[in-house]
Scaffold this active site. Structure first.
Site, mmCIF file in Angstrom:
data_model
loop_
_atom_site.group_PDB
_atom_site.id
_atom_site.type_symbol
_atom_site.label_atom_id
_atom_site.label_comp_id
_atom_site.label_asym_id
_atom_site.label_seq_id
_atom_site.Cartn_x
_atom_site.Cartn_y
_atom_site.Cartn_z
ATOM 1 N N ARG A 60 -25.879 -26.522 -40.135
ATOM 2 C CA ARG A 60 -27.036 -25.961 -39.422
ATOM 3 C C ARG A 60 -27.238 -26.484 -37.996
ATOM 4 N NH1 ARG A 60 -26.950 -21.780 -42.653
ATOM 5 N NH2 ARG A 60 -28.095 -21.978 -44.618
ATOM 6 N N ASP A 303 -20.174 -23.826 -50.264
ATOM 7 C CA ASP A 303 -21.081 -22.928 -49.539
ATOM 8 C C ASP A 303 -22.477 -23.539 -49.486
ATOM 9 O OD1 ASP A 303 -22.063 -20.817 -48.082
ATOM 10 O OD2 ASP A 303 -22.062 -19.378 -49.733
#
Length: 428
Positions: A60, A303
């Site tokens: 992120r 993931d």
């Protein structure tokens, strides 16, 4: 850096052995090893694996530090037994230039809990219209080898072909998020009996399978490498199996959650189960397990998709898609694959370290536990049983689908080039 003597560990699940770490390398493997000045780790009953490698992690940063940062994400990775992760490109700004991938790479080096290998975007801004600076990202300090628009599909066949042609020049790989966008407009979950009963927009298996079929054909035509991200259906397994039977350079990954969870959980309307690709049926889950066991699916990739609570603690339709997975991945694999007899620990090392490192062309990781090799290692207590408590996660986010679920196995130690990042289950 002091010496470390790991005593009595079951290396790759085999007979107990001692492993001596000296500096950043494995100095010796055998029985009855001694070293007067070494820190001794009693590993009786525990399994020693090469450090795990994740091909698919969302850190992120930059841009969504409210969800995760390179620091918190790599701390979570170390707790999960990972010594290297591939950081996906859907950041803000997108990792589509040499400057952004180098920023992520340098943050990983600075924090030091695991190696961070950036994944470069295939297209500028993940918009699917123009190839990104693939060569410049490869030639940068980050040395990018994996390219993906993950989160979005490279749905234009010409763009996908050009990307495959470009990365072929330096042995790179395009990792495809297989999702035909027109077939998934407004989709909220797997298309099937449950979606029909709940009245939620269905996400058909063919939306994934049609892109995989196209891309394995393109890769064969170009003579390049394609990797299928988070494969989730039985039909996708058959396409990949067929492509491999042709000798084409096709690899695929499966997530821990697709090995365990089904779309029946969506009946709760709990957005923690909302993920892309969606949770599928029990038949799909069983097909994925069998394909991972027989090697059709090459590896497990988390993931890891962290989100702040406000993006998940809301109504289903408004919730973000994704689950955190770094800290629970090995436990889910033990539960679904090892304890069921489908894989042994040596095969877990293959699927979670050797193969992902090879696919990502990641030097120094996915190496044998033997003399002279880098001391990237993970020690696991397979007898441990405990409930998942996200309050104790190292990740900044808590969106785990396993809250309160009992899972087996616990990483007790992780070493990155001989330096402990986790000791007795706690971050150093």
């Amino acid at each position: 850096m002091s010496k470390i003597l790991i005593r009595g560990a079951r290396v790759l699940g085999g007979d107990p052995q001692d492993v001596l770490i000296d500096g950043g390398t494995i100095a010796a493997v055998g029985t009855g090893l001694t070293a007067d000045d070494a820190t001794v780790v009693d590993a009786a009953g525990q399994v020693l694996l090469p450090g795990l490698v994740d091909l698919h992690t969302h850190l992120r940063e930059p841009g969504r530090e409210d969800s995760e940062t390179v620091l918190t994400g790599t701390r979570a990775a170390a707790v999960g037994g990972f010594t290297a992760v591939h950081a996906m490109a859907n950041t803000f700004p997108v990792a589509d230039t040499a400057g952004v991938v180098e920023q992520v790479w340098r943050l990983g080096r600075e924090h030091g809990y695991c190696d961070v290998q950036p994944v470069g975007a295939v297209t500028v801004g993940l918009e699917g219209k123009q190839l990104a600076e693939l060569g410049a990202m490869h030639d940068s300090a980050a040395g990018v080898m994996v390219f993906s628009d993950d989160g979005k599909c490279v749905d234009d066949a010409v763009i996908m072909r050009r990307a495959l042609e470009y990365v072929k020049a330096f042995g790179g790989v395009v990792a495809q998020h297989a999702q035909e966008p027109r077939l998934t407009e407004g989709a909220q979950m797997n298309e099937g009996v449950v979606s029909a009963e709940l009245g939620l927009g269905g996400w058909p298996a063919v939306a994934e399978e049609s892109i995989i079929a196209r891309d394995v054909l393109l890769a064969a035509h170009v003579g390049s490498r394609v990797h299928i991200c988070h494969l989730s259906t039985a039909g996708s397994v058959e396409i990949v199996r067929w492509a491999k039977s042709k000798g084409w350079d096709v690899t695929a990954e499966v997530t821990p959650h697709h090995l365990l969870l089904t779309d029946e959980l969506v009946r709760s309307y709990d957005p923690v189960y909302k993920v892309n690709p969606p949770l599928r049926t029990e038949a799909d889950v069983l097909a994925l397990r069998e394909a991972l066991a027989d090697g059709t699916i090459d590896c497990v990739a988390t993931d890891h998709a962290p989100h702040p609570h406000e993006d998940k603690d809301c109504e289903w339709a408004a919730a973000a898609m994704g689950m955190v997975g770094l800290e629970t991945a090995l436990s889910v694999v033990q539960h679904t694959m090892v304890d069921s007899g489908l894989l042994d620990w040596a095969q877990v090392a293959d699927r979670m370290s050797f193969r992902p490192a090879r696919i990502g062309r990641l030097a120094g990781h996915g190496r044998p536990v033997s003399e002279g090799e880098p001391a990237n290692l993970t020690l696991v207590d397979p007898a441990y049983r405990g409930e998942v408590d996200p309050a104790g996660f190292a990740s900044r986010s808590r969106n785990t689908p396993y809250r309160g679920r009992e899972l087996p196995g616990r990483v007790t130690h992780t070493w990155l080039r001989g330096r402990a990042t986790v000791v007795d289950g706690k971050l150093v």
